[in-house]
Design a protein around this motif. Sequence first.
Motif, PDB file in Angstrom:
ATOM      1  N   PRO A 434       0.829  -1.206   0.000  1.00 45.48           N
ATOM      2  CA  PRO A 434       0.000   0.000   0.000  1.00 45.48           C
ATOM      3  C   PRO A 434       0.863   1.256   0.000  1.00 45.48           C
ATOM      4  O   PRO A 434       2.058   1.231   0.313  1.00 45.48           O
ATOM      5  N   LEU A 435       0.233   2.374  -0.332  1.00 46.55           N
ATOM      6  CA  LEU A 435       0.946   3.653  -0.321  1.00 46.55           C
ATOM      7  C   LEU A 435       1.506   3.946   1.067  1.00 46.55           C
ATOM      8  O   LEU A 435       0.854   3.652   2.080  1.00 46.55           O
ATOM      9  N   PRO A 436       2.722   4.506   1.134  1.00 43.46           N
ATOM     10  CA  PRO A 436       3.233   4.931   2.453  1.00 43.46           C
ATOM     11  C   PRO A 436       2.314   5.974   3.074  1.00 43.46           C
ATOM     12  O   PRO A 436       1.623   6.724   2.376  1.00 43.46           O
ATOM     13  N   ASP A 437       2.308   5.987   4.388  1.00 42.00           N
ATOM     14  CA  ASP A 437       1.507   6.987   5.088  1.00 42.00           C
ATOM     15  C   ASP A 437       2.102   8.375   4.882  1.00 42.00           C
ATOM     16  O   ASP A 437       3.322   8.536   4.749  1.00 42.00           O
ATOM     17  N   ALA A 438       1.229   9.355   4.867  1.00 38.66           N
ATOM     18  CA  ALA A 438       1.716  10.735   4.814  1.00 38.66           C
ATOM     19  C   ALA A 438       2.452  11.051   6.106  1.00 38.66           C
ATOM     20  O   ALA A 438       1.989  10.686   7.195  1.00 38.66           O
ATOM     21  N   PRO A 439       3.614  11.704   6.039  1.00 38.89           N
ATOM     22  CA  PRO A 439       4.369  11.998   7.268  1.00 38.89           C
ATOM     23  C   PRO A 439       3.623  12.994   8.153  1.00 38.89           C
ATOM     24  O   PRO A 439       2.897  13.858   7.662  1.00 38.89           O
ATOM     25  N   THR A 440       3.827  12.843   9.444  1.00 38.74           N
ATOM     26  CA  THR A 440       3.170  13.729  10.414  1.00 38.74           C
ATOM     27  C   THR A 440       4.172  14.431  11.329  1.00 38.74           C
ATOM     28  O   THR A 440       3.817  15.399  11.993  1.00 38.74           O
ATOM     29  N   LYS A 441       5.395  13.925  11.388  1.00 35.53           N
ATOM     30  CA  LYS A 441       6.393  14.492  12.294  1.00 35.53           C
ATOM     31  C   LYS A 441       7.025  15.726  11.659  1.00 35.53           C
ATOM     32  O   LYS A 441       7.418  15.696  10.495  1.00 35.53           O
ATOM     33  N   THR A 442       7.126  16.800  12.447  1.00 38.99           N
ATOM     34  CA  THR A 442       7.739  18.016  11.922  1.00 38.99           C
ATOM     35  C   THR A 442       9.211  17.792  11.615  1.00 38.99           C
ATOM     36  O   THR A 442       9.896  17.008  12.282  1.00 38.99           O
ATOM     37  N   ALA A 443       9.671  18.448  10.580  1.00 41.73           N
ATOM     38  CA  ALA A 443      11.063  18.277  10.149  1.00 41.73           C
ATOM     39  C   ALA A 443      11.955  19.420  10.596  1.00 41.73           C
ATOM     40  O   ALA A 443      13.138  19.434  10.253  1.00 41.73           O
ATOM     41  N   TRP A 444      11.407  20.361  11.373  1.00 41.09           N
ATOM     42  CA  TRP A 444      12.152  21.594  11.635  1.00 41.09           C
ATOM     43  C   TRP A 444      12.232  21.888  13.122  1.00 41.09           C
ATOM     44  O   TRP A 444      11.343  21.524  13.898  1.00 41.09           O
TER      45      TRP A 444
END
Length: 744
Positions: A434-444
């Motif tokens: 299945p498609l990977p989940d959309a990321p939720t963790k902030t990158a900044w």
Amino acid sequence: MKAFGKILGLVILGLLLIIVALGFALTHLFDPNDYKDEIRQLARDKAHVELTLNGDIGWSLFPWLGLELHEASIATLNNPKVPFADLQMLGLSVRVLPLLRREVQMSDVRVEGLNLTLARDEHGHGNWEDIGKPLPAATPAAPAEGSAGTPAPGEAPAKPAAAERPVKLDIDSLTVNNAKVQYSDAQSGQSFSAESIQLSTGAVHEGVNIPLTMTAFFSAGQPALRARTELKGELRFDRALKRYQFEDMKLSGEASGEPLQGKTMTFAAQGQLLVDMAANVAEWNGLKLSANQLRALGELNVRDLNSTPKLTGGLSIAQLDLRTFLDSVGVAVPPMADAATLGKFELVSRLEGSPTRLALEDLAVKLDDSTFTGRLAVDDFAKQALRVQLKADTFNADRYLPAKSEAATGAKAARQAEVQQNEAGALAGAGTTPLPDAPTKTAWSTDKLLPVDRLRVLDLQADLSFGVLTLEQLPIQNAVLKARGQGGLITLDTLQGGLYNGDFATKGTLDVRPAVPQIGLSTQVNRVPVEHFIKSQTDTPPVKGLLTLSSNLTGSGNSQKALIDTLNGNASFVINNGVLVNANLEQQLCQGIATLNRKALSGEPRGKDTPFQELKGSLVLRNGVASNPDLKVRIPGLTVNGHGDLDLRVLGMDYRVGVIVEGDKRDMPDPACQVNERYVGLEFPLRCRGPLELGAKACRVDKDGLGKLAGKALGNKLQEKLNEKLGDKVSPELKDALKGLFKR
């Protein structure tokens, strides 16, 4: 003649005996303590000071005029009840006969317990300015006719008196014990004092070296600072030439207080000092300085002492561990990405300055592994006007960036785990999962980026160049940085250089005048390998190729997260001669064709790279989300179109991509995905979603779109059968109508 000489000798001897007898009588029969009131009045009338004599007056007359004052104080006539000086004892003896020749020959001079209090009031007036000034008269009297000030008619003006011969000094020694000097300024709130002053000299004669030793404890307020000092050397002066020298000067001591944050600094200075008032110059030659680990050599010259002094000279600081030295003097170095920075520092420079400015010319600085040359100046101390012109061989700026906080490190680790989990699933399934989940963790990071308060008062002009400047792990060749700032507006005129056989240039502004800083940047990148900008957490970039980028962006805030959350603007990009790493679009296409053919792939899907000729598009950014409506990729035998969003806040993507087969131009290893003629020109749908670092590895066949594509393919197949049956038996108009029917 013999009789005359004998008589003359007896007369002189008699006079001397009379003088000695008179001196004995005066010193034993005349007590100056009985005339204290007259002495005070004489001090008021002649010296214009208020003299208080609480102790006894001791004296002798001949051959030494000796004087001892005990418990005395002096005040100005304007404020007679507040003395500015008092002492416990003053003792001196002066030879009487040399005084007649304007020569002062003294034995030892001793001063005990001197207290000197200097104060400037809230209006800026100092109490010492009234010393020796008479009280103002209530009503100025009109000058009488023929008075001394105005010559009478017919009277010739008085001739100016001949220049007086300077008094010749001859003192056996000078000793000052337990003296104290205090200074306070009501305007600034500053206060300074020197306590426990001990001063002793050898014989004081003009034109010869006078040994001198002094110790004292100095203190200052706001911030509180205290220092113990010792001064030694040989003083030499010539009043006729207005020339003063301090040879073999050695100053040493220790300091502590609030500026040192509880630390102690041991300091020393030595050299040869000269002040020549006739030539208006001052010099400090053979200068040696030390402060804890710091060692410096140099010389200082000051000219134009009577107008605006001008400083020239040189300074050399030997190599030292700058981080250790700063810590030893109470300067807290902010945490840096590399804790080993500031380990090596040395400096050589020529000095130029004035009371309002200081410049380090011909500057050469070695800092860790970098060498800087050029100029560093403060053009105006009051405005903190900083001017920087430096060239460096190499400089790794990443090592000196602020270290990330624990919160930022934790957030980065959480995002890395999220990306690695998605990346492992994407590689294991090779497009079938299945498609990977959309990321939720902030990158900044939310760490503070800018020292806003300092930047608001910054007056800066900077011109920097580097052989190699490392910034964000990018080695910029022949980098040039020009910036200026004033009144809270910092302008980056240019930051440019070569990068991996390409080049880039950027310019922008930083406005810290508002409560929330505002940033604007315009960037141009030309044919720089894109893999150096985007790397996955495994250090394997999702895409490779030569990037050409043009962007205009704005943001606000004082952290990475705040700037990304408010990022707005537009950009356009092209990547040439590239590769989608570990992402086989051919395999994705094969999976879609096999589904349409209702066949199963006979072999296991294998991940491999997909080369492309060009990948391009444009971006419109709104509050950290970049919309890309026109993604296009040119792959041999395929054309890829797409549209979607890049969420820069979490570095995520969500795209719908269409792959168009231009023809069966390649060998298909699996019979299930042989490209039939009817599939040529059809757009096979893909969906790409997940962390941006995954790139094309996050793409899957869009099954919803594939169902629509199957219907279209069926229409193409029926159209082929219809053409076979009808041939040329029907009109072209009817054929077109039937084609339109099947395409619906």
